[in-house]
Design a protein around this motif. Structure first.
Motif, PDB file in Angstrom:
ATOM      1  N   LEU A  55      -2.849   8.668  -6.236  1.00  0.00           N
ATOM      2  CA  LEU A  55      -3.322   7.675  -6.816  1.00  0.00           C
ATOM      3  C   LEU A  55      -4.695   7.117  -6.383  1.00  0.00           C
ATOM      4  N   GLY A  56      -5.175   7.974  -5.462  1.00  0.00           N
ATOM      5  CA  GLY A  56      -6.520   7.511  -4.918  1.00  0.00           C
ATOM      6  C   GLY A  56      -6.768   6.041  -4.158  1.00  0.00           C
ATOM      7  N   LEU A  57      -5.531   6.080  -3.148  1.00  0.00           N
ATOM      8  CA  LEU A  57      -5.647   4.824  -2.530  1.00  0.00           C
ATOM      9  C   LEU A  57      -6.632   4.637  -1.310  1.00  0.00           C
ATOM     10  N   SER A  58      -6.746   3.567  -0.913  1.00  0.00           N
ATOM     11  CA  SER A  58      -7.781   3.289   0.128  1.00  0.00           C
ATOM     12  C   SER A  58      -6.996   3.204   1.567  1.00  0.00           C
ATOM     13  N   ALA A  59      -7.576   3.316   2.524  1.00  0.00           N
ATOM     14  CA  ALA A  59      -7.044   3.153   3.932  1.00  0.00           C
ATOM     15  C   ALA A  59      -6.387   1.685   4.218  1.00  0.00           C
ATOM     16  N   ARG A  60      -6.787   0.793   3.427  1.00  0.00           N
ATOM     17  CA  ARG A  60      -6.172  -0.717   3.661  1.00  0.00           C
ATOM     18  C   ARG A  60      -4.761  -0.333   2.657  1.00  0.00           C
ATOM     19  N   ALA A  61      -4.838   0.225   1.502  1.00  0.00           N
ATOM     20  CA  ALA A  61      -3.446   0.252   0.726  1.00  0.00           C
ATOM     21  C   ALA A  61      -2.598   1.367   1.514  1.00  0.00           C
ATOM     22  N   TYR A  62      -2.771   2.053   2.587  1.00  0.00           N
ATOM     23  CA  TYR A  62      -2.103   2.598   3.516  1.00  0.00           C
ATOM     24  C   TYR A  62      -1.302   1.659   4.433  1.00  0.00           C
ATOM     25  N   ASP A  63      -1.926   0.651   4.987  1.00  0.00           N
ATOM     26  CA  ASP A  63      -1.605  -0.258   5.806  1.00  0.00           C
ATOM     27  C   ASP A  63      -0.545  -1.136   5.178  1.00  0.00           C
ATOM     28  N   ARG A  64      -0.710  -1.678   3.835  1.00  0.00           N
ATOM     29  CA  ARG A  64      -0.207  -2.333   3.128  1.00  0.00           C
ATOM     30  C   ARG A  64       1.271  -1.673   2.705  1.00  0.00           C
ATOM     31  N   ILE A  65       1.158  -0.368   2.288  1.00  0.00           N
ATOM     32  CA  ILE A  65       2.520   0.263   2.131  1.00  0.00           C
ATOM     33  C   ILE A  65       3.111   0.582   3.109  1.00  0.00           C
ATOM     34  N   VAL A  66       2.777   0.878   4.513  1.00  0.00           N
ATOM     35  CA  VAL A  66       3.660   0.948   5.311  1.00  0.00           C
ATOM     36  C   VAL A  66       4.173  -0.401   6.065  1.00  0.00           C
ATOM     37  N   LYS A  67       3.411  -1.664   5.861  1.00  0.00           N
ATOM     38  CA  LYS A  67       4.165  -2.867   6.095  1.00  0.00           C
ATOM     39  C   LYS A  67       5.198  -3.274   4.994  1.00  0.00           C
ATOM     40  N   VAL A  68       5.003  -2.749   3.988  1.00  0.00           N
ATOM     41  CA  VAL A  68       6.088  -2.943   2.665  1.00  0.00           C
ATOM     42  C   VAL A  68       7.185  -2.059   3.103  1.00  0.00           C
ATOM     43  N   ALA A  69       6.933  -0.979   3.562  1.00  0.00           N
ATOM     44  CA  ALA A  69       8.120   0.145   3.796  1.00  0.00           C
ATOM     45  C   ALA A  69       8.752  -0.435   4.940  1.00  0.00           C
ATOM     46  N   ARG A  70       8.151  -1.057   6.002  1.00  0.00           N
ATOM     47  CA  ARG A  70       8.747  -1.807   7.316  1.00  0.00           C
ATOM     48  C   ARG A  70       9.777  -2.922   6.752  1.00  0.00           C
ATOM     49  N   THR A  71       9.173  -3.568   5.882  1.00  0.00           N
ATOM     50  CA  THR A  71      10.108  -4.707   5.347  1.00  0.00           C
ATOM     51  C   THR A  71      11.331  -4.520   4.738  1.00  0.00           C
ATOM     52  N   ILE A  72      11.140  -3.305   3.717  1.00  0.00           N
ATOM     53  CA  ILE A  72      12.058  -2.725   3.096  1.00  0.00           C
ATOM     54  C   ILE A  72      13.277  -2.277   3.982  1.00  0.00           C
ATOM     55  N   GLU A  88       9.901   3.879  -1.998  1.00  0.00           N
ATOM     56  CA  GLU A  88       9.999   2.204  -2.500  1.00  0.00           C
ATOM     57  C   GLU A  88       8.721   1.661  -2.499  1.00  0.00           C
ATOM     58  N   ALA A  89       8.241   1.678  -1.419  1.00  0.00           N
ATOM     59  CA  ALA A  89       6.976   0.802  -1.095  1.00  0.00           C
ATOM     60  C   ALA A  89       5.700   1.419  -1.937  1.00  0.00           C
ATOM     61  N   ILE A  90       5.796   2.837  -2.011  1.00  0.00           N
ATOM     62  CA  ILE A  90       4.727   3.390  -2.983  1.00  0.00           C
ATOM     63  C   ILE A  90       4.841   3.173  -4.462  1.00  0.00           C
ATOM     64  N   HIS A  91       6.155   3.056  -4.973  1.00  0.00           N
ATOM     65  CA  HIS A  91       6.551   2.575  -6.229  1.00  0.00           C
ATOM     66  C   HIS A  91       5.923   1.158  -6.726  1.00  0.00           C
ATOM     67  N   TYR A  92       6.100   0.345  -5.579  1.00  0.00           N
ATOM     68  CA  TYR A  92       5.488  -1.023  -5.521  1.00  0.00           C
ATOM     69  C   TYR A  92       4.040  -0.981  -5.877  1.00  0.00           C
TER      70      TYR A  92
END
Length: 101
Positions: A55-72, A88-92
């Motif tokens: 998906l060509g994501l940024s380092a900022r996107a990494y943190d966001r995905i991990v935070k969402v995964a923690r919330t899930i 699921e977090a990656i999907h979102y």
């Protein structure tokens, strides 16, 4: 039922970040807190790495995905982040990117 799950997840986060005076939620985790409370197992890390390459994501996107995964994981009452939480977090994130382009 959904409200109860959300309230439980908020309670989990409130307890986890009780030392933080303001905003005790996953959304404001800093780097140290990410490493402490949102560790990914090897399979989750590999999945996230593949998503970054694809998906060509940024380092900022990494943190966001991990935070969402923690919330899930919190919504499920799981102590550890499982691979399905990461997926699921990656999907979102992928859906979000599709809507913004």
């Amino acid at each position: 039922m959904i409200r109860r799950r959300v309230e439980q997840a908020r309670s989990i986060q409130w307890e986890r970040y009780r030392y933080r005076a303001s905003c005790p939620f996953n959304s404001v985790m800093n780097g140290e807190e990410l490493r402490r409370f949102a560790r990914l197992d090897r399979e989750g890390q590999e999945m996230l790495q593949l998503a970054f390459e694809t998906l060509g994501l940024s380092a900022r996107a990494y943190d966001r995905i991990v935070k969402v995964a923690r919330t899930i994981a919190d919504l499920e009452g799981a102590e550890a982040i499982a691979t399905e939480h990461v997926a699921e977090a990656i999907h979102y994130r992928a859906l979000d990117r599709a809507l913004t382009f």
